[in-house]
Design a protein around this motif. Structure first.
Motif, mmCIF file in Angstrom:
data_model
loop_
_atom_site.group_PDB
_atom_site.id
_atom_site.type_symbol
_atom_site.label_atom_id
_atom_site.label_comp_id
_atom_site.label_asym_id
_atom_site.label_seq_id
_atom_site.Cartn_x
_atom_site.Cartn_y
_atom_site.Cartn_z
ATOM 1 N N GLU A 193 6.541 -14.974 -6.264
ATOM 2 C CA GLU A 193 6.878 -16.011 -5.405
ATOM 3 C C GLU A 193 6.627 -16.091 -4.070
ATOM 4 N N THR A 194 6.498 -14.997 -3.464
ATOM 5 C CA THR A 194 5.815 -14.640 -2.032
ATOM 6 C C THR A 194 4.729 -13.938 -1.857
ATOM 7 N N GLN A 195 4.123 -13.582 -3.157
ATOM 8 C CA GLN A 195 2.997 -12.898 -3.223
ATOM 9 C C GLN A 195 3.004 -11.533 -2.167
ATOM 10 N N THR A 196 4.169 -10.947 -2.562
ATOM 11 C CA THR A 196 4.420 -9.625 -1.698
ATOM 12 C C THR A 196 4.532 -8.486 -2.793
ATOM 13 N N ASN A 197 3.380 -7.228 -2.434
ATOM 14 C CA ASN A 197 3.626 -6.205 -2.964
ATOM 15 C C ASN A 197 5.066 -5.431 -2.888
ATOM 16 N N LEU A 198 5.300 -4.710 -3.932
ATOM 17 C CA LEU A 198 6.627 -4.049 -3.509
ATOM 18 C C LEU A 198 6.161 -2.729 -4.398
ATOM 19 N N VAL A 199 7.280 -1.622 -3.595
ATOM 20 C CA VAL A 199 7.108 -0.163 -4.215
ATOM 21 C C VAL A 199 8.669 0.178 -3.868
ATOM 22 N N VAL A 211 19.563 10.686 3.712
ATOM 23 C CA VAL A 211 18.437 9.781 3.744
ATOM 24 C C VAL A 211 18.294 8.853 2.717
ATOM 25 N N GLN A 212 18.605 7.398 2.991
ATOM 26 C CA GLN A 212 18.555 6.422 2.144
ATOM 27 C C GLN A 212 17.406 5.474 2.486
ATOM 28 N N ILE A 213 16.661 4.962 1.503
ATOM 29 C CA ILE A 213 15.252 4.213 1.567
ATOM 30 C C ILE A 213 15.287 2.897 0.952
ATOM 31 N N ASN A 214 15.089 1.818 1.566
ATOM 32 C CA ASN A 214 14.876 0.722 0.594
ATOM 33 C C ASN A 214 13.675 0.367 -0.033
ATOM 34 N N TRP A 215 13.609 -0.410 -0.893
ATOM 35 C CA TRP A 215 12.476 -0.688 -1.498
ATOM 36 C C TRP A 215 11.246 -1.104 -0.380
ATOM 37 N N GLY A 216 9.977 -0.577 -0.607
ATOM 38 C CA GLY A 216 8.949 -1.295 0.509
ATOM 39 C C GLY A 216 8.535 -2.536 0.019
ATOM 40 N N TYR A 217 7.906 -3.081 0.858
ATOM 41 C CA TYR A 217 7.202 -4.282 0.726
ATOM 42 C C TYR A 217 6.182 -4.769 1.387
ATOM 43 N N SER A 218 4.964 -5.449 1.069
ATOM 44 C CA SER A 218 3.935 -5.394 1.898
ATOM 45 C C SER A 218 4.195 -6.668 2.961
ATOM 46 N N LEU A 253 -0.450 -3.652 3.179
ATOM 47 C CA LEU A 253 0.082 -2.907 4.233
ATOM 48 C C LEU A 253 1.790 -2.914 3.788
ATOM 49 N N LEU A 254 2.100 -1.895 3.419
ATOM 50 C CA LEU A 254 3.503 -1.591 3.039
ATOM 51 C C LEU A 254 4.580 -1.034 3.928
ATOM 52 N N ALA A 255 5.588 -1.529 3.944
ATOM 53 C CA ALA A 255 6.561 -1.076 4.975
ATOM 54 C C ALA A 255 7.871 -0.792 4.249
#
Length: 331
Positions: A36-42, A167-174, A207-209
């Motif tokens: 829907e947002t054309q966003t890459n997820l990790v 250490v907790q990390i959210n899903w990354g997105y572009s 470009l993943l953040a």
């Protein structure tokens, strides 16, 4: 060594070029996407796996790993670990140094254990909860770096405890809109000495953040120290490019920024740090579809810089910063 004394939030950005940053098994292993947002997820799990693999290559003890070259589940890993650590007399002396009561309980169990019975089974059979908790706590705090960082849950008879990772990390997105490379290529994929055929799915440029936290309260339970945290900072930066595979080649870190808070400030004080970054294509007419490299994007970090500089000595105690060519931030 004492545990960390401050909470912190961190931002981690890396680029992925002509590769598959994180395949989705529910979508033919295509790159994970929010279409829907054309966003890459990790996922955070993918990022933690990079870090754990890097730690293992550096010779550090990692709980989520193999034993004797074989894949094992967490219960089996715990059994292997206890049998290995508490069979060697020198390590036993170290583990129980300063706690005569626990040492006596352990010695009594070892004297009574059946022939050919491992230490782990003997401890399970006696069901000495205080002793088992003591041993498990020692293993977490003194042996496995990944548990001290990310936590773990144990649910095996005689050893039941959940450690929340500091250490907790959210899903990354572009930060940019991402488009897959059009390809109907059929490739040979090797898995466990066998080969299968499948399609090769990749993205042009992503470009993943990631946004994450380091919590001083959870650190007390896992024993996370400042030395451990420095290992994490190095690991998250070095791990992405250090273990290239066919589908993960061409991934490079761009920015690691950690805001360390003064006493009285908790994680998330400034919200998700990714919200302070503005990304846009340099060629506004062509848009994101033509983005193929970092220099095709405009990255505006001014809001992040302003927030940091206006809060130094207030909410912010210190800032840890790593950057690569192409990203500059003044703090």
């Amino acid at each position: 060594m004492s545990t960390i004394k401050n909470n912190s939030d961190f931002l981690f950005i890396y680029e992925a070029i002509n590769c598959n940053p994180n395949g989705d098994p529910d979508q033919e292993n295509k790159p994970r996407m929010d279409y829907e947002t054309q966003t890459n997820l990790v996922t955070d799990t993918r990022l933690k796996r990079y870090i754990r693999d890097y730690f293992m290559n550096e010779g550090k003890e990692v709980f989520v790993s193999m034993e004797e070259g074989k894949k094992v589940n967490p219960d089996q890993k715990l059994e292997f670990t206890i049998n290995r650590l508490l069979t060697e007399q020198d390590l036993v002396e170290t583990y129980f140094d300063g706690n005569d009561e626990m040492r006596k309980s352990f010695d009594d169990i070892i004297k009574e254990k059946k022939e050919n019975e491992g230490v782990f089974k003997a401890l399970q059979n006696k069901k000495n909860r205080a002793l088992n908790d003591f041993i498990l706590d020692k293993i977490v705090k003194e042996t496995f770096l990944d548990i001290r960082l990310f936590g773990s849950a144990f649910a095996v008879g005689g050893f039941t405890h959940a450690y929340t990772g500091p250490v907790q990390i959210n899903w990354g997105y572009s930060l940019n809109k991402v488009y897959q490379i059009d390809s109907d290529s059929i490739v040979t994929i090797m898995n466990d000495d066998s080969s299968t055929f499948g399609k090769d799915y990749r993205v042009h440029y992503s470009l993943l953040a990631f946004h994450g936290v380091v919590n001083k309260y959870s650190a007390k339970h896992t024993g996370l120290t400042e030395k451990d945290l420095e290992e994490f900072r190095n690991g998250i930066w070095q791990s992405i490019p250090s273990l290239p595979t066919r589908s993960k080649l061409n991934q490079y870190p761009k920015l690691y920024l950690e805001i360390i808070y003064n006493d009285g400030y908790n994680n998330g004080h400034f919200g998700d740090l990714r919200d302070l970054i503005h990304c846009s294509p340099k060629d506004e007419i062509a848009g994101y579809k033509k983005v193929r490299k970092f220099s095709d994007l405009k990255i505006d970090l001014s809001k992040l810089e302003s927030l940091i500089n206006s809060n130094k000595g207030k909410a912010i105690k210190d800032v840890v910063l790593k950057t690569s060519d192409g990203i500059t931030i003044k703090i």
